[in-house]
Each structure stands twice: as C-alpha cells, then as structure tokens.
Motif scaffolding. Structure first.
Motif, mmCIF file in Angstrom:
data_model
loop_
_atom_site.group_PDB
_atom_site.id
_atom_site.type_symbol
_atom_site.label_atom_id
_atom_site.label_comp_id
_atom_site.label_asym_id
_atom_site.label_seq_id
_atom_site.Cartn_x
_atom_site.Cartn_y
_atom_site.Cartn_z
ATOM 1 N N GLU A 104 0.703 -0.916 0.008
ATOM 2 C CA GLU A 104 -0.185 -0.286 0.177
ATOM 3 C C GLU A 104 1.263 1.444 0.224
ATOM 4 N N ASN A 105 0.516 1.847 -0.517
ATOM 5 C CA ASN A 105 2.146 3.884 -1.154
ATOM 6 C C ASN A 105 0.697 4.396 -0.454
ATOM 7 N N GLN A 106 -0.532 4.188 0.239
ATOM 8 C CA GLN A 106 -1.173 5.287 1.320
ATOM 9 C C GLN A 106 -1.580 5.206 1.886
ATOM 10 N N ALA A 107 -2.528 6.049 2.543
ATOM 11 C CA ALA A 107 -3.260 5.858 3.273
ATOM 12 C C ALA A 107 -4.237 7.423 3.576
ATOM 13 N N VAL A 108 -6.165 6.967 3.409
ATOM 14 C CA VAL A 108 -6.939 8.406 3.539
ATOM 15 C C VAL A 108 -7.374 9.374 4.687
ATOM 16 N N ASN A 109 -7.403 9.690 5.270
ATOM 17 C CA ASN A 109 -7.951 10.754 6.275
ATOM 18 C C ASN A 109 -9.281 9.971 6.893
ATOM 19 N N GLU A 110 -9.827 8.933 5.948
ATOM 20 C CA GLU A 110 -11.142 8.813 6.659
ATOM 21 C C GLU A 110 -11.665 7.260 7.134
ATOM 22 N N ALA A 111 -12.878 7.094 8.160
ATOM 23 C CA ALA A 111 -12.357 5.986 8.943
ATOM 24 C C ALA A 111 -14.428 6.279 8.255
ATOM 25 N N THR A 112 -14.398 4.927 7.418
ATOM 26 C CA THR A 112 -16.108 4.999 6.992
ATOM 27 C C THR A 112 -16.264 2.695 7.165
ATOM 28 N N PHE A 113 -16.281 2.377 7.989
ATOM 29 C CA PHE A 113 -16.684 1.108 7.970
ATOM 30 C C PHE A 113 -17.666 0.314 7.723
ATOM 31 N N ARG A 114 -17.000 -0.855 6.946
ATOM 32 C CA ARG A 114 -18.188 -1.476 6.272
ATOM 33 C C ARG A 114 -18.942 -2.660 7.332
ATOM 34 N N CYS A 115 -18.936 -2.818 8.350
ATOM 35 C CA CYS A 115 -19.344 -3.319 9.529
ATOM 36 C C CYS A 115 -18.492 -2.576 10.660
ATOM 37 N N PRO A 116 -18.900 -3.207 11.919
ATOM 38 C CA PRO A 116 -18.341 -2.792 13.646
ATOM 39 C C PRO A 116 -16.738 -3.888 13.640
ATOM 40 N N ASP A 117 -16.340 -2.591 13.580
ATOM 41 C CA ASP A 117 -14.691 -2.987 14.453
ATOM 42 C C ASP A 117 -15.031 -4.292 15.401
ATOM 43 N N GLU A 118 -13.829 -4.209 16.583
ATOM 44 C CA GLU A 118 -14.243 -5.839 16.785
ATOM 45 C C GLU A 118 -14.291 -5.003 18.420
ATOM 46 N N MET A 119 -15.021 -3.608 18.980
ATOM 47 C CA MET A 119 -15.202 -3.262 19.878
ATOM 48 C C MET A 119 -16.176 -2.155 19.720
ATOM 49 N N GLY A 120 -16.777 -2.611 18.464
ATOM 50 C CA GLY A 120 -18.326 -2.181 18.018
ATOM 51 C C GLY A 120 -18.461 -0.753 17.482
ATOM 52 N N TRP A 121 -17.179 -0.423 16.718
ATOM 53 C CA TRP A 121 -17.192 0.962 16.658
ATOM 54 C C TRP A 121 -17.873 0.553 14.878
ATOM 55 N N LYS A 122 -18.485 1.858 14.482
ATOM 56 C CA LYS A 122 -18.955 1.767 13.143
ATOM 57 C C LYS A 122 -18.679 3.080 12.069
ATOM 58 N N PRO A 123 -17.505 4.175 12.433
ATOM 59 C CA PRO A 123 -17.746 5.411 11.601
ATOM 60 C C PRO A 123 -18.303 5.279 10.340
ATOM 61 N N GLN A 124 -18.522 6.896 9.831
ATOM 62 C CA GLN A 124 -19.418 6.535 8.263
ATOM 63 C C GLN A 124 -18.768 8.181 7.692
ATOM 64 N N LYS A 125 -17.862 8.067 6.881
ATOM 65 C CA LYS A 125 -17.059 9.810 6.747
ATOM 66 C C LYS A 125 -16.672 10.197 7.592
ATOM 67 N N VAL A 126 -15.666 9.513 8.603
ATOM 68 C CA VAL A 126 -15.507 10.431 9.836
ATOM 69 C C VAL A 126 -13.707 10.975 9.637
ATOM 70 N N PRO A 127 -13.655 12.213 9.579
ATOM 71 C CA PRO A 127 -11.879 11.948 9.339
ATOM 72 C C PRO A 127 -10.928 11.441 11.092
ATOM 73 N N ILE A 128 -9.760 10.009 10.298
ATOM 74 C CA ILE A 128 -9.649 9.327 11.187
ATOM 75 C C ILE A 128 -8.603 10.741 11.984
ATOM 76 N N VAL A 129 -7.793 11.754 12.287
ATOM 77 C CA VAL A 129 -7.523 12.671 12.686
ATOM 78 C C VAL A 129 -7.915 14.052 12.222
ATOM 79 N N PRO A 130 -8.541 15.096 13.094
ATOM 80 C CA PRO A 130 -9.574 15.853 12.450
ATOM 81 C C PRO A 130 -8.710 17.248 12.346
#
Length: 219
Positions: A104-130
C-alpha cells in the motif's frame, strides 16, 4: 563508527487479531512466527527485527495501545542516538477477497467501516485525525512502493502496488502510523495479504521474509 558502514535497519512488525468474517487472521500467524522463521532462514546482515506485535482489529478503541506500540519502537533498548537508528514499521493486514499481495502506497484520512470493528465502532465518513482536515487528505509512505513491487514480482511472488488500503481498520492504522512516522523521522509501510486458502502459509512467510530483506537493502 566511521568505517563500520551504515547503522542497521530496525524493522518493527504488526499483524491483527481475528475480526468479523475472518475467524483466523493470517497476519497473526505470520507476525507471531516471524522471528523464529527469520532465525532459521538466516537474519540478513544489517537487519534487526524489533517488536512483533498483534493489534486488536479496532479503530478508536485501540488507539492508545497502537501509539504505545509505535512509541516503544522509538526507544530501543540501547544507548544509540536516535539519528543513527533507521526504523521502519511494517504493518500486515488481511484482505479476504484478495488473490495476491498488495503493498500500500498511501492511507486516507477517512474511517468508513463496512461492519463494526471488534469494539463495536462503525464510523461513517469520519476523519481519522480531525486536526488533519478533510477526509480526502492522504498520507503517502516514503518507501519506494513501485520499485519494491517490481523486485518482489521478479522473485516470483504474486504482488501488486496499491493506492487504496480501504476505509476500514487497516487504513485507519496505516494513516496513524504514517503520521507518526513523519513526525518522528521513521518510515511506515502497510502490506495486505490474502487468506492462507488463497496463498499458503509457507509462501506468505517467505514473502514476509523477502520483504524485510528487501527493505534492508533499500534503506
């Protein structure tokens, strides 16, 4: 040191635990077995394999241990000054639908989880680092992804360069790691691997070892 040549490259490695839809994460196996595998294969000159950590497959809820892991990689166990230490973080994550390895060449400042993570978090179009601004913000690795991909392909591995690490936990961790690397003068890389059903465990271990050897020769 003078004539002793360049200082060793210290590579720290992470994998992930299981998550929704992937009961056995191949990266947990790869990273857990990597030190023994490299010892048997013969550690290349100039490489120090540092920490091999398994991360929870979670975003926000696993941020503190992620940064503790990254921070620990800066403070080696010896008294060498930081400017003589060449440190690379290599993160392995699984793409269960993949048929080949992807660097992977890059990462994007966007969290849009298709399913909840292992702690139940399911962000949609949230900046990873505001503080970094828009979700379109990208961070790129300073490592030569295209060159590395070509060399590994010549070795016979099914591997591609990628500009899309997704928007799930892999991209989340990579974004934080790239930001941390830039702030601390180290380097970071993310590699997606397929399931062992697609590419068997021995081949994946060989690939991980070849990647580390290549990083040592490049850096």
């Amino acid at each position: 040191m003078g004539s002793e040549g360049p200082s060793p490259v210290i590579v720290h490695v992470t994998g992930f635990k299981k998550f929704h839809g992937v009961a056995e994460n191949p990266t947990e196996t790869i990273v857990s077995n990597l030190k023994d595998y490299m010892k048997k294969r013969g550690m290349p000159k100039g490489l120090i394999l540092g920490s091999c950590s398994i991360l929870d497959t979670a975003g926000q809820g696993a941020l503190v241990p992620l940064y503790q892991t990254l921070q620990a990689g800066l403070s080696g166990g010896d008294s060498e000054s930081s400017n003589s230490r060449r440190v690379i973080w290599v993160h392995f994550g699984v793409n269960s639908g993949a048929t080949m390895f992807a660097i992977e060449n890059q990462a994007v400042n966007e969290a849009t989880f298709r399913c909840p993570d292992e702690m139940g978090w399911k962000p949609q179009k949230v900046p990873i680092v505001p503080a970094d601004g828009a979700i379109s913000r990208k961070r790129e690795t300073s490592l030569p992804v295209e060159e590395m991909t070509k060399v590994l392909a010549k070795m016979g591995y099914e591997v591609m360069a990628s500009d899309d690490a997704g928007r799930f936990v892999c991209n989340y961790v990579y974004y934080h790691s790239l930001r941390f690397a830039e702030q601390n003068g180290v380097r970071s890389l993310f590699v997606h691997v397929p399931l062992f059903l697609t590419i068997d465990e021995e081949t994946q271990m060989q690939f991980a070892a070849s990647l580390l050897e290549l990083l040592t020769s490049l850096y």
